[in-house]
Design a protein around this motif. Structure first.
Motif, PDB file in Angstrom:
ATOM      1  N   GLY A 740      17.651 -24.424  62.950  1.00  0.00           N
ATOM      2  CA  GLY A 740      18.761 -24.995  63.704  1.00  0.00           C
ATOM      3  C   GLY A 740      19.099 -26.426  63.383  1.00  0.00           C
ATOM      4  N   VAL A 741      18.378 -27.054  62.437  1.00  0.00           N
ATOM      5  CA  VAL A 741      18.652 -28.446  62.051  1.00  0.00           C
ATOM      6  C   VAL A 741      18.937 -28.477  60.553  1.00  0.00           C
ATOM      7  N   GLY A 749      23.694 -41.552  48.648  1.00  0.00           N
ATOM      8  CA  GLY A 749      22.402 -41.674  49.321  1.00  0.00           C
ATOM      9  C   GLY A 749      22.484 -41.376  50.801  1.00  0.00           C
ATOM     10  N   ALA A 750      23.690 -41.234  51.334  1.00  0.00           N
ATOM     11  CA  ALA A 750      23.856 -40.939  52.758  1.00  0.00           C
ATOM     12  C   ALA A 750      23.431 -39.503  53.049  1.00  0.00           C
ATOM     13  N   MET A 751      22.865 -39.297  54.242  1.00  0.00           N
ATOM     14  CA  MET A 751      22.481 -37.968  54.713  1.00  0.00           C
ATOM     15  C   MET A 751      23.047 -37.766  56.118  1.00  0.00           C
ATOM     16  N   ILE A 752      23.644 -36.609  56.335  1.00  0.00           N
ATOM     17  CA  ILE A 752      24.155 -36.244  57.653  1.00  0.00           C
ATOM     18  C   ILE A 752      23.256 -35.143  58.206  1.00  0.00           C
ATOM     19  N   SER A 758      18.919 -27.064  71.370  1.00  0.00           N
ATOM     20  CA  SER A 758      19.042 -27.710  72.690  1.00  0.00           C
ATOM     21  C   SER A 758      17.961 -28.751  72.929  1.00  0.00           C
ATOM     22  N   VAL A 759      17.188 -29.095  71.878  1.00  0.00           N
ATOM     23  CA  VAL A 759      16.151 -30.126  72.013  1.00  0.00           C
ATOM     24  C   VAL A 759      16.307 -31.169  70.913  1.00  0.00           C
ATOM     25  N   ASN A 760      15.872 -32.386  71.157  1.00  0.00           N
ATOM     26  CA  ASN A 760      15.929 -33.447  70.157  1.00  0.00           C
ATOM     27  C   ASN A 760      15.001 -33.118  68.988  1.00  0.00           C
ATOM     28  N   HIS A 761      15.323 -33.702  67.806  1.00  0.00           N
ATOM     29  CA  HIS A 761      14.491 -33.452  66.631  1.00  0.00           C
ATOM     30  C   HIS A 761      14.238 -34.762  65.907  1.00  0.00           C
ATOM     31  N   GLU A 762      12.962 -35.006  65.573  1.00  0.00           N
ATOM     32  CA  GLU A 762      12.580 -36.212  64.858  1.00  0.00           C
ATOM     33  C   GLU A 762      12.675 -35.980  63.347  1.00  0.00           C
ATOM     34  N   VAL A 763      13.335 -36.904  62.615  1.00  0.00           N
ATOM     35  CA  VAL A 763      13.442 -36.800  61.168  1.00  0.00           C
ATOM     36  C   VAL A 763      13.530 -38.208  60.577  1.00  0.00           C
ATOM     37  N   LEU A 764      12.734 -38.489  59.578  1.00  0.00           N
ATOM     38  CA  LEU A 764      12.727 -39.791  58.900  1.00  0.00           C
ATOM     39  C   LEU A 764      12.592 -40.952  59.877  1.00  0.00           C
ATOM     40  N   VAL A 766      13.671 -41.209  62.889  1.00  0.00           N
ATOM     41  CA  VAL A 766      14.753 -41.336  63.877  1.00  0.00           C
ATOM     42  C   VAL A 766      14.928 -39.992  64.586  1.00  0.00           C
ATOM     43  N   THR A 767      15.690 -40.019  65.672  1.00  0.00           N
ATOM     44  CA  THR A 767      15.868 -38.820  66.491  1.00  0.00           C
ATOM     45  C   THR A 767      17.300 -38.304  66.370  1.00  0.00           C
ATOM     46  N   VAL A 768      17.416 -37.027  66.020  1.00  0.00           N
ATOM     47  CA  VAL A 768      18.713 -36.355  66.037  1.00  0.00           C
ATOM     48  C   VAL A 768      18.818 -35.644  67.379  1.00  0.00           C
ATOM     49  N   GLY A 769      19.758 -36.086  68.206  1.00  0.00           N
ATOM     50  CA  GLY A 769      19.874 -35.549  69.552  1.00  0.00           C
ATOM     51  C   GLY A 769      20.219 -34.077  69.581  1.00  0.00           C
ATOM     52  N   ALA A 770      19.881 -33.431  70.684  1.00  0.00           N
ATOM     53  CA  ALA A 770      20.220 -32.029  70.867  1.00  0.00           C
ATOM     54  C   ALA A 770      21.732 -31.849  70.825  1.00  0.00           C
ATOM     55  N   ARG A 771      22.175 -30.812  70.097  1.00  0.00           N
ATOM     56  CA  ARG A 771      23.608 -30.508  69.956  1.00  0.00           C
ATOM     57  C   ARG A 771      24.376 -31.755  69.514  1.00  0.00           C
TER      58      ARG A 771
END
Length: 777
Positions: A740-741, A749-752, A758-764, A766-771
């Motif tokens: 789901g992520v 070099g940009a990443m989206i 429905s839950v937050n996800h940690e990556v690099l 930082v936190t990618v918020g739910a939805r």
């Protein structure tokens, strides 16, 4: 006598030298007939008279399907022995071509990954489990032979008869298959004693290496004087690269909508074969397929190697087929079929096109051309495939070498509708949804919300409204404000650096075309039924069926547009039906789809002189000289499941070259998820709005702009900040980080990151918020 405008328009179209150039403001346009539900049947009649472009065979009570398989499957459909594919004949870059004299087939050895891609399965890799139904072949033909259908191939019906050969040439080899329905016919042919009703075809397949690619060409001819024998379909290399293992990470790539991968590691006993008609179904002669493709590409990933194939000639009559193995003796494979001679059978009558779909140009040898590009290691994925195909499309001048020019804000696409037909009982009337003055008022309010870079597509602005008439007889509707109101709207938009596109339909009309210029089959008109413009639209009258224009009249249409609409003020045209509708014109002596695609692509140049062009749909033959595409697929027609995964292949090819947007966000079942997909796929937002509600207060009207303007603006401000400076960047990779992520990478070099869960996800760190989404540089 011709008017000065018409004379100048003819010069613009034909390329005659003239100091005159068409003003950027001088174009109104074509109407969009919303999403096509092309489920048309060929209008068939059992009349005995022959019709231009079509020949008939009458009183055919049944059709037999005849095959002639060899008794020993292993000897013709598999390559066997220690010497199979051990004879090198050519090399280019990291690939080497090898031939097998016994099976008259070939393999490609990719040196960096040490992978051998073969045209036929290797017998020694089967472990003795031979599939007795294996139909692996270099070439398979579906032949109309009088009242019967013959399914013949190069292995059973040429190799087994001793009529197959190969010639080593510079850069590769040419394989020659003289194909017959039985050994007796083959023997008569070798003795020069062919009978009048015999069936036989000579198919030559050229496989040449150049620039590290494999180029496949095919040409064919009849070996007899039998006028009742035609090749209806030809299938090439139906097992090239096929494999039966279920190793993790392997997949088939199919061009369904935005693109999809079929994960072959996932076992699915009920898996069904898939097929995708390139550029959609032929409205004049539809077939049953799983879905449609806007790009003529397919591919396979196996281990640390992959290939992607671009159909360079024959694309408009191609169908991409994919089969997933459901047991150990079956194979995962993807391959093309080309419809050379369209036909139909109904009511005891066979209808056959008199003209072949494909014809060789004076300077070309092959009627079908494909380019196979091989990838290895980190590039052996669908992003690497897209990059290779993008490069090949640029080489072939199918898409532009240009990149997007920087702007301060991300484009925001709006589709407005001028008027619609309404009904109260039997009374029908025109209901204005957005006139030009109201459009300006709407834009002022939208701009105040922070949406600054607007590309506005104005539908139903011309005669007939939604049920648009022949563009050659259309004018701006007075009820919307006429040419004066349009001019005032354009003046405001030009000052605000906004773009105004008038939507036009060149190929279809709600009324028959005058002068016999409607397509007909057997003296009956061909029409298609567009989907309703507005979902759940209350009293809105359904759209009329659309008549189709003869292709021979298209040049006249362009001349009329350039002449008759000179003087109107707007940025350019949105080509509606021309972006997604492609059909054969049997009424016009066999003007079939391949020629039609080349014709419609050729009209873009004169229309785009000093004007911007938008198209709705995105068929790739239309994309040269195009500024933007709306309604580009952001999903697939086949439903997503564990083994079938949509991927942004089309977007990986196009990003940085043109701006694109998907279907209107407010028409989707889940608008919030659609907005997230825009971020994942690098797409601009697109809304379909009206100034006036369809009825009542518009409280539940998804098209009433008041209901979604605030949420659209809030999203746009964030999206513009994240994506705008990437408009001219190449999309270099895309992958699923975890369930789901997803992550989309750019050459800057940009990443989206996009999180659909429905839950937050940690990556690099930082936190990618739910939805939600997040850009990381």
């Amino acid at each position: 006598m011709k008017t000065n405008q018409r004379i100048r328009a003819e010069k613009a179209l034909t390329g005659s030298k003239s100091k005159y150039s068409v003003s950027r403001r001088a174009f109104p346009g074509f109407f969009r007939v919303a999403a096509l539900a092309v489920s048309l049947c060929l209008i068939l009649s059992a009349c005995g008279d022959e019709t231009p472009g079509v020949r008939t065979l009458n009183s055919i009570s049944s059709r037999n399907t005849i095959t002639a398989p060899a008794e020993d499957v292993a000897s013709v459909h598999y390559a066997s022995g220690a010497t199979a594919y051990n004879t090198p004949v050519a090399a280019s870059g990291l690939i080497e071509m090898r031939v097998d004299e016994a099976s008259k087939s070939f393999g490609i050895y990719e040196s960096s990954s040490k992978t051998l891609w073969t045209a036929l399965p290797l017998l020694e890799e089967t472990g003795g489990n031979i599939n007795m139904d294996c139909d692996a072949a270099m070439v398979t033909l579906k032949i109309i032979g009088g009242s019967d259908v013959y399914i013949l191939n190069s292995q059973d019906n040429s190799l087994a008869y001793g009529t197959a050969s190969l010639e080593k040439v510079k850069g590769g080899a040419v394989f020659d298959y003289k194909i017959f329905p039985n050994s007796a016919t083959a023997e008569r042919a070798s003795n020069g004693q062919m009978m009048k009703d015999d069936i036989g075809f000579d198919v030559k397949v050229s496989v040449l290496l150049a620039d590290g690619n494999m180029n496949v060409g095919c040409t064919y001819s009849s070996l007899t004087s039998n006028k009742d024998a035609y090749i209806e379909d030809i299938t090439l290399l139906n097992y090239f690269g096929a494999y039966s293992d279920m190793a993790e990470g392997n997949f088939l790539f199919v061009p369904d909508g935005c693109g999809a991968i079929v994960k072959t590691e996932i076992y699915n006993e009920s898996s069904e074969p898939l097929s995708f008609s390139v550029y959609g179904n032929d409205i004049s002669n539809p077939s049953e397929t799983s879905g449609s493709a806007i790009i003529p590409v397919f591919g396979i990933k196996r281990g640390n190697s992959a290939f992607a194939t671009l159909i360079e000639k024959g694309d408009a009559v191609a169908t991409i087929n994919a089969s997933k193995a459901v047991n150990r003796i079956e194979y995962n494979r993807v391959y093309p079929t080309f419809n050379l001679t369209p036909s139909a059978y109904e009511n005891k009558t066979i209808y056959i096109s008199k003209t072949r779909t494909l014809n060789k140009a004076d300077n070309e040898q092959f009627e079908i051309k494909m380019c196979y590009r091989f990838l290895s290691e980190v590039n052996a994925n669908y992003a690497g495939m897209a990059s290779a195909i993008r490069e090949q499309l640029i080489r072939n001048s199918v898409i532009s070498t240009k990149t997007m020019e920087p702007t301060d804000y991300l484009p925001f696409f709006i589709t407005l509708t001028g008027s619609t037909k309404r009904s109260i009982g039997k009374l029908k009337y025109n209901h204005v949804l957005t006139n030009f003055e109201q459009a300006e008022d709407m834009l002022i309010r939208i701009k105040s919300k922070g949406i600054n870079n607007i590309s506005l597509r104005y539908k139903a602005a011309l005669s007939g409204g939604e049920n648009s008439k022949d563009i050659c007889n259309s004018r701006i509707q007075m009820r919307l404000g006429g040419s004066g109101g349009l001019s005032e709207l354009y003046s405001y938009m030009q000052a605000q650096k906004m773009s105004l596109f008038i939507d036009i339909d060149m190929l279809s009309s709600s009324e028959e075309f005058s002068g016999g210029n409607s397509v007909s089959i057997f003296n009956k008109d061909v029409a298609y039924s567009p989907e309703s413009t507005f979902k759940d639209s209350g009293r809105t009258v359904p759209l009329k069926d659309r008549y189709l224009r003869k292709w021979a009249d298209l040049k006249n249409v362009i001349i009329n547009i350039l002449a008759d609409f000179n003087g109107y003020d707007f940025t350019g045209f949105c080509l509606d039906d021309a972006g997604s509708v492609l059909y054969s014109d049997f009424s016009d002596k066999g003007y079939l789809r391949q020629a039609a695609s080349e014709t419609i692509a050729g009209i873009i140049s004169p229309l785009s002189t000093n004007n911007e062009i938008m198209i709705a749909g995105g068929n790739f033959y239309m994309l040269k000289n195009i500024n933007s595409v709306i309604e580009l697929p952001l999903s697939t027609t086949v439903s997503k499941n564990g083994a079938y995964v949509p991927v942004p292949f089309v977007q990986l090819v196009l990003h940085g070259i043109i701006d694109y947007a998907g279907e209107p966000v407010n028409e989707e079942i889940n608008p919030d998820e659609t907005l997230l997909r825009c971020m994942e796929y690098g797409a601009c937002p697109h809304y379909k709005w009206n100034y006036n509600p369809l009825e009542g207060t518009g409280e539940n009207d998804i098209y009433y702009y008041e209901n979604s303007i605030n949420s659209a603006a809030a999203f746009y401000v964030r999206a513009s900040k994240a994506l705008n400076d990437l408009r001219d960047a190449r999309m270099t990779d895309h992958y699923e980080v975890t369930d789901g992520v997803y992550c989309t990478e750019y050459d800057t070099g940009a990443m989206i990151f996009v999180n659909y869960t429905s839950v937050n996800h940690e990556v690099l760190g930082v936190t990618v918020g739910a939805r939600d989404f997040l850009r990381v540089n």
